[in-house]
Design an enzyme around this catalytic site. Structure first.
Site, mmCIF file in Angstrom:
data_model
loop_
_atom_site.group_PDB
_atom_site.id
_atom_site.type_symbol
_atom_site.label_atom_id
_atom_site.label_comp_id
_atom_site.label_asym_id
_atom_site.label_seq_id
_atom_site.Cartn_x
_atom_site.Cartn_y
_atom_site.Cartn_z
ATOM 1 N N LYS A 175 0.831 -1.203 0.000
ATOM 2 C CA LYS A 175 0.000 0.000 0.000
ATOM 3 C C LYS A 175 0.875 1.266 0.000
ATOM 4 O O LYS A 175 1.911 1.297 0.657
ATOM 5 C CB LYS A 175 -0.898 -0.032 1.252
ATOM 6 C CG LYS A 175 -1.810 1.158 1.421
ATOM 7 C CD LYS A 175 -2.913 1.184 0.394
ATOM 8 C CE LYS A 175 -3.695 2.495 0.460
ATOM 9 N NZ LYS A 175 -4.457 2.751 -0.774
ATOM 10 N N CYS A 189 -1.294 12.557 -7.229
ATOM 11 C CA CYS A 189 -1.735 13.239 -6.012
ATOM 12 C C CYS A 189 -1.760 14.744 -6.217
ATOM 13 O O CYS A 189 -0.916 15.287 -6.902
ATOM 14 C CB CYS A 189 -0.768 12.950 -4.872
ATOM 15 S SG CYS A 189 -0.855 11.266 -4.390
ATOM 16 N N ILE A 215 -1.826 1.682 -15.636
ATOM 17 C CA ILE A 215 -2.382 2.945 -15.232
ATOM 18 C C ILE A 215 -2.884 2.872 -13.779
ATOM 19 O O ILE A 215 -3.195 1.789 -13.280
ATOM 20 C CB ILE A 215 -3.586 3.373 -16.142
ATOM 21 C CG1 ILE A 215 -4.698 2.316 -16.113
ATOM 22 C CG2 ILE A 215 -3.128 3.664 -17.530
ATOM 23 C CD1 ILE A 215 -5.970 2.749 -16.897
ATOM 24 N N ASN A 216 -2.936 4.048 -13.167
ATOM 25 C CA ASN A 216 -3.636 4.164 -11.899
ATOM 26 C C ASN A 216 -5.141 4.185 -12.210
ATOM 27 O O ASN A 216 -5.534 4.049 -13.369
ATOM 28 C CB ASN A 216 -3.185 5.439 -11.179
ATOM 29 C CG ASN A 216 -3.210 5.268 -9.673
ATOM 30 O OD1 ASN A 216 -4.175 4.701 -9.136
ATOM 31 N ND2 ASN A 216 -2.201 5.733 -8.992
ATOM 32 N N GLY A 240 -10.261 -2.462 -12.507
ATOM 33 C CA GLY A 240 -10.836 -3.756 -12.883
ATOM 34 C C GLY A 240 -11.085 -3.852 -14.387
ATOM 35 O O GLY A 240 -10.676 -2.979 -15.152
HETATM 36 C C1 LIG Z 1 -8.583 -0.498 -3.273
HETATM 37 C C2 LIG Z 1 -7.478 0.088 -4.103
HETATM 38 C C3 LIG Z 1 -6.443 0.789 -3.481
HETATM 39 C C4 LIG Z 1 -5.402 1.345 -4.236
HETATM 40 N N1 LIG Z 1 -4.379 2.000 -3.614
HETATM 41 C C5 LIG Z 1 -3.325 2.491 -4.348
HETATM 42 C C6 LIG Z 1 -2.213 3.123 -3.709
HETATM 43 O O1 LIG Z 1 -2.124 3.231 -2.484
HETATM 44 N N2 LIG Z 1 -1.211 3.600 -4.504
HETATM 45 C C7 LIG Z 1 -1.236 3.479 -5.871
HETATM 46 O O2 LIG Z 1 -0.301 3.925 -6.554
HETATM 47 N N3 LIG Z 1 -2.281 2.845 -6.498
HETATM 48 C C8 LIG Z 1 -3.313 2.366 -5.772
HETATM 49 N N4 LIG Z 1 -4.348 1.715 -6.393
HETATM 50 C C9 LIG Z 1 -4.322 1.566 -7.872
HETATM 51 C C10 LIG Z 1 -3.833 0.174 -8.288
HETATM 52 O O3 LIG Z 1 -2.524 -0.063 -7.825
HETATM 53 C C11 LIG Z 1 -3.904 0.023 -9.827
HETATM 54 O O4 LIG Z 1 -3.092 1.015 -10.415
HETATM 55 C C12 LIG Z 1 -5.311 0.160 -10.380
HETATM 56 O O5 LIG Z 1 -6.255 -0.426 -9.515
HETATM 57 C C13 LIG Z 1 -5.469 -0.450 -11.782
HETATM 58 O O6 LIG Z 1 -5.207 -1.828 -11.803
HETATM 59 P P1 LIG Z 1 -6.365 -2.962 -11.640
HETATM 60 O O7 LIG Z 1 -7.447 -2.610 -12.625
HETATM 61 O O8 LIG Z 1 -5.686 -4.262 -11.932
HETATM 62 O O9 LIG Z 1 -6.852 -2.857 -10.236
HETATM 63 C C14 LIG Z 1 -5.404 1.174 -5.652
HETATM 64 C C15 LIG Z 1 -6.438 0.462 -6.256
HETATM 65 C C16 LIG Z 1 -7.467 -0.077 -5.510
HETATM 66 C C17 LIG Z 1 -8.560 -0.862 -6.205
#
Ligand SMILES: Cc1cc2nc3c(=O)[nH]c(=O)nc-3n(C[C@H](O)[C@H](O)[C@H](O)COP(=O)(O)O)c2cc1C
Length: 309
Positions: free
Chosen positions: A50, A135, A196-197, A222
């Site tokens: 995290k 951020c 991507i974020n 997702g």
């Molecule tokens: C519940 C949750 C918490 C997240 N917390 C962070 C975080 O603390 N720092 C960060 O860079 N990305 C964070 N993300 C983004 C994920 O690391 C990722 O970039 C994003 O969910 C896209 O990938 P996915 O579709 O496989 O989840 C978070 C995503 C989710 C769903």
């Protein structure tokens, strides 16, 4: 020795060598411990816990998660225990895991980012930093660092000076030209970019007429975002020479392979971990099976090999 019967999955990011391209995405895998009953974390290419800030953060008001037809919207608000607690109480756990620990971190000002990089540079056991630039800059009226190349470039350059650790810049998709943001990260000294974020999103309840999230707006992740993420990874991989780490909606090995075909050197599993705690290891096995089936000796030969002209 690598062969078509024993494909080579390794890759290099900055000065670190990863045994395979599968990492778990920040914020979706807790601090790792929570998942150790499901598979040996040693098997992953890297673990990314995290995101960590200088001071502890409480996060946003609940509800903080909302499930959509093809993903989730979260507004966790970067809740975390802060750098001091992380180093004292979380870091020792990773010493017994035989894979790379990449620390994800973020700040509200450039100074905070630089200070974090310095703090992590001083402690052993960290292989690299993933800098989350999605951020708001509190000093510049809340404009997100990752949305403005004029803010991202000096940020990455100063963080680069503050640490000897490999630097991965995590890009926001909430921009017009993500290729430009990647190029400016590379020019400022990044060793890799990850993307991507989450994508800014909201949901509203038709009965209460209230937003589904306490914070009103959250980030979508997702399967719903996979086609957008793929397009962005493709665009970025044509713009930069440094490794591109792809993520966004990877639920299974086939998804991960798509990202590699459009130019990703490595991938991260995010939301999938919340549904299937073994997603990471299953994706890794699936990638290896694909290489065996297609008689490909080296995963990096697959990188960017989609016939897109
Ligand atoms: C519940 C949750 C918490 C997240 N917390 C962070 C975080 O603390 N720092 C960060 O860079 N990305 C964070 N993300 C983004 C994920 O690391 C990722 O970039 C994003 O969910 C896209 O990938 P996915 O579709 O496989 O989840 C978070 C995503 C989710 C769903």
């Amino acid at each position: 020795m690598a062969s078509i019967l024993n494909p080579d999955l390794t890759l290099t990011i900055g000065k670190i060598r990863l045994k395979n391209p599968v990492m778990v995405a920040s914020g979706t895998f807790g601090f790792g411990e929570e998942y150790e009953d499901f598979f040996g974390l040693d098997q992953l290419g890297a673990v990314i816990p995290k995101g960590i800030s200088l001071k502890p953060m409480m996060g946003n008001p609940p509800p903080r998660l909302f499930e959509t037809e093809a993903g989730i919207i979260n507004s966790i608000g970067l809740q975390n225990p802060g750098v001091q607690d992380f180093i004292q109480n979380k870091l020792p756990y990773y010493r017994k895991i035989k894979t790379h620990l990449i620390v994800n971190c973020f700040g509200n000002t450039q100074k905070e980012y630089v200070e974090l990089a310095r703090r992590f540079d001083e402690v052993p056991g960290i292989s690299g930093l993933e800098i989350n630039i999605s951020c708001p800059n509190v000093k510049r009226g809340g404009i997100v660092f990752g949305c403005d190349p004029k803010m991202a470039y000096p940020l990455v350059r100063e963080v680069r000076k503050a640490t000897t650790l490999p630097l991965i810049i995590k890009l926001s998709p909430n921009v017009t030209d993500i290729g430009l943001m990647a190029k400016c990260s590379e020019d400022a000294g990044a060793d890799a970019v990850s993307l991507i974020n989450t994508i800014r999103a909201m949901a509203v309840n038709i009965h209460s007429r209230k937003p589904e999230l306490g914070n009103i707006i959250g980030g979508l992740s997702g399967p719903a975002i996979k086609p957008i993420a793929l397009r962005m990874v493709w665009e970025v991989s044509r713009k930069v020479k440094i490794p591109v780490i792809g993520m966004g909606g990877i639920m299974k090995a086939e998804d991960a392979i798509e990202f590699i075909l459009v130019g990703a050197s490595a991938i991260q599993i995010g939301t999938a971990n919340l549904i299937n705690p073994r997603a990471g290891i299953e994706v890794l096995h699936g990638i290896r099976n694909y290489l065996l089936e297609k008689r490909i000796e080296n995963l990096q030969d697959l990188k960017g090999s989609a016939y897109v002209g």
